[in-house]
Structure formats: structure tokens, C-alpha cells
Design an enzyme around this catalytic site. Structure first.
Site: not given
Length: 340
Positions: A190, A251, A274, A279, A298, A301
Site C-alpha cells: 500500500d 472492487r 466476490d 458485475e 457480491h 459486504g
């Protein structure tokens, strides 16, 4: 404590899912609610009448963008408190120019994503989703167990791309003594992360290429930004070791789908997806038919009762706002450069 005028802005599904009797009771204790209590658009006569007096918008999935035209209808508006994750599709430049308070519930949404991801990491170590797929066709022959490398959660290197809220929670769960897998090492890539903070969490900050080359399991937790679109492309996928698994709960656009299709079609690496781009994937995508790919719709979440955590967080923000206290999850214009 004063009670500000509040309008709910969200679709029918979000209203049903996120507000039960307990949430409704608390909302009415904290806020003045006119009629209608909720709208799904700002341009109806009823919505325009409410906007004239509203001080706080309590938003969620399905809420339209708050544009300058909307703000012109809402001279008393002071805050947009979002009962979900990203506010990027919701907040226009006019919101920042007006100086409104904006909050979200990203931290609460990170919890189920982290739980799902850790479960996926454990399953990836055993190649469980892929062996389950083979079991459907090779019913009386388990010889394929020897065709998928070492089936183990011990001594693996796990790479976390993005030391985000979710990325940090995943690292925290992987490093709990006696609960996480006995990893050899946890690597983090990162460009904005503090090496000391990563080290304190029990991981090591490294360049992306080093992480991809060294990791048995790679989990994506980067936001979708112009700089992260197709962050994982053909070159990056080629760096992953044979038999490595890519997990994406972040994402879909962070991965180059065409490149992933080509790489997975070779059978060299595995993928647990996922989220995808687009999508859902088109029905013609080869990823649906590959035994080394698992796709879920998805679901990592917040869903169902998990979403009530986010409602509670937004109502907490409403209470702090009404008391004149500082918010806990404020989002600023500057944040839009770095967060989803």
C-alpha cells in the site's frame, strides 16, 4: 438535546433491511420527521416540500446524487449522514462547496468483508472451493487431491493489497494467536501505509511486485480509484507463483478481467471473486466454467441484519450532530482522492 428535521433518502429494499422497530424508535427519539418520512427522489412535490425544512439527510442505497439543484431546494441542510459505505456516487462537488458535514458507515461495513475474507483465506489454503467443484464431476475418484499442491493453512505467505479499514481488520484476524492460520508471513502492499503501523499489526510492508512474487494467497482491499483501476493486470498476475490464489472482495475494477480470464484459463493460479468487472460478468465469461475459479454474487459486504450495524452508526452520528459533538466517521473532500 435538540431534534433536527431529518429526511430518509433510500430505496425500498434499504428501508426494509436497515430499519426495524428498534431503529425506527431510536430515529423518532432523535429526529423530527415530517411526511413523507422517506423519499427515493428529490424532484417530486412531496420531496421538495420536505427539503425546504430539512436539516439532515439520512441516506443509504438507492439515494440519488446530492447536486447543486437539490441543495437549492434545501437551504437549511447541514449534514448528509450515510447509512452505508462509500459516498462517492452520492456527494457532488456542490456538497463540499456548501460545507456540509458528510459521514459514512464504511468501518461497520468492513467487518463482514473482513470475516468473509478470512474465511476465504482458510478455504484457499485447502483449495476447498476448487476441490468441491471437481467433486461434482469426479465422484468416485479422489486422486485429484494430489493435483493441487500442498493443501494446508500452515506456513503460507498471505499478501494483503491495501491497508484499508478492511485490510487492517483482515491482518488483525490473521494474527490472533490460536485463531488465525499459522502463516509464515503476512505482507502488505500500500503506497500510503505507514510501515510502523503495518509492523505493529504483525505484517511487513513491501512493494507490490515483491508481495505478488512471494505470496501463496493474495487478497485485494484497495479502493477503486483512477490509480487502482486494473492494478492487477497480466504482468502482475504472471508474478504470482504457480498454485497461488487471488481473492477479491474489494472492487472488480481493481483487476483486469480479460487478463484474469487468460491467466486462470491456463490453470496456473486460482481465483475467489466476490466482485467482478463488469458485475455480474457476462454469461460468456470463461471464469464461470473454470474449476480453479469461485465466483460469489457480491455477498461479502453487509447484507440482511448485518446492515443494521451501519444504521446504528449513522444514528450515532445523528445523535452526536444533535448534541453538537464532533463526528466519528466524517468524510472530507480530500478523502475522495484516497478512499472508495
Amino acid at each position: 438535546m435538540r431534534r433536527p428535521e431529518v429526511l430518509l433518502v433510500m430505496d425500498d429494499r434499504a428501508r426494509r433491511m436497515q430499519f426495524g422497530p428498534e431503529e425506527d424508535t431510536r430515529l423518532r427519539e432523535l429526529a423530527l420527521l415530517g411526511e413523507p418520512v422517506r423519499v427515493t427522489a428529490y424532484d417530486t412535490p412531496e420531496a421538495k416540500e420536505r427539503l425546504a425544512d430539512v436539516e439532515v439527510l439520512l441516506t443509504s442505497w438507492g439515494a440519488p446524487r446530492v447536486t447543486s439543484d437539490v441543495l437549492d431546494l434545501a437551504p437549511n441542510l447541514r449534514a448528509v449522514l450515510h447509512c452505508a459505505g462509500t459516498v462517492r456516487p452520492l456527494v457532488s462537488d456542490a456538497v463540499w462547496e456548501r460545507g456540509l458535514l458528510v459521514t459514512n458507515a464504511v468501518a461497520e461495513n468492513a467487518l463482514p468483508v473482513a470475516e468473509f475474507t478470512v474465511a476465504a483465506i482458510f478455504m484457499a489454503g485447502k483449495k476447498a472451493p476448487f476441490l468441491a467443484s471437481l467433486a461434482r464431476t469426479r465422484r468416485d475418484d479422489w486422486s485429484y487431491l494430489g493435483e493441487h499442491g500442498v493443501l494446508s493453512n500452515r506456513d503460507q505467505v498471505v499478501g494483503i493489497i491495501g491497508f484499508s479499514r478492511t485490510g487492517r481488520q483482515v491482518v488483525a484476524r490473521l494474527t490472533v494467536p490460536g485463531s488465525g492460520p499459522e502463516t509464515r508471513e503476512i505482507l502488505v502492499a500500500d503506497p500510503f501505509a505507514d510501515p510502523a503501523a503495518v509492523a505493529a499489526a504483525g505484517a511487513r510492508l513491501v512493494p507490490l511486485d515483491e508481495l505478488l512474487t512471494a505470496s501463496d494467497i493474495v487478497s485485494l482491499h484497495a479502493p477503486e480509484l483512477p490509480s487502482t483501476r486494473k492494478l492487477i493486470g497480466a504482468r502482475e498476475l504472471a508474478l504470482m507463483p504457480d498454485g497461488a490464489t487471488l481473492i477479491n472482495t474489494a472492487r472488480g475494477a481493481v483487476v483486469d478481467t480479460a487478463a484474469l480470464e487468460r491467466e486462470c484459463a491456463t490453470g496456473r493460479i486460482y481465483a475467489m471473486l466476490d466482485v467482478t468487472e463488469p458485475e455480474p460478468l457476462p454469461a460468456s465469461s470463461v471464469l464461470y466454467d473454470l474449476p480453479n475459479v469461485m465466483i460469489t454474487p457480491h455477498i461479502a459486504g453487509s447484507l440482511g441484519t448485518e446492515t443494521r450495524r451501519m444504521t446504528a452508526a449513522a444514528l450515532d452520528e445523528l445523535e452526536r450532530y444533535a448534541r453538537g459533538d464532533a463526528p466519528r466517521s466524517a468524510v472530507t473532500r480530500a478523502d475522495m482522492e484516497f478512499v472508495a
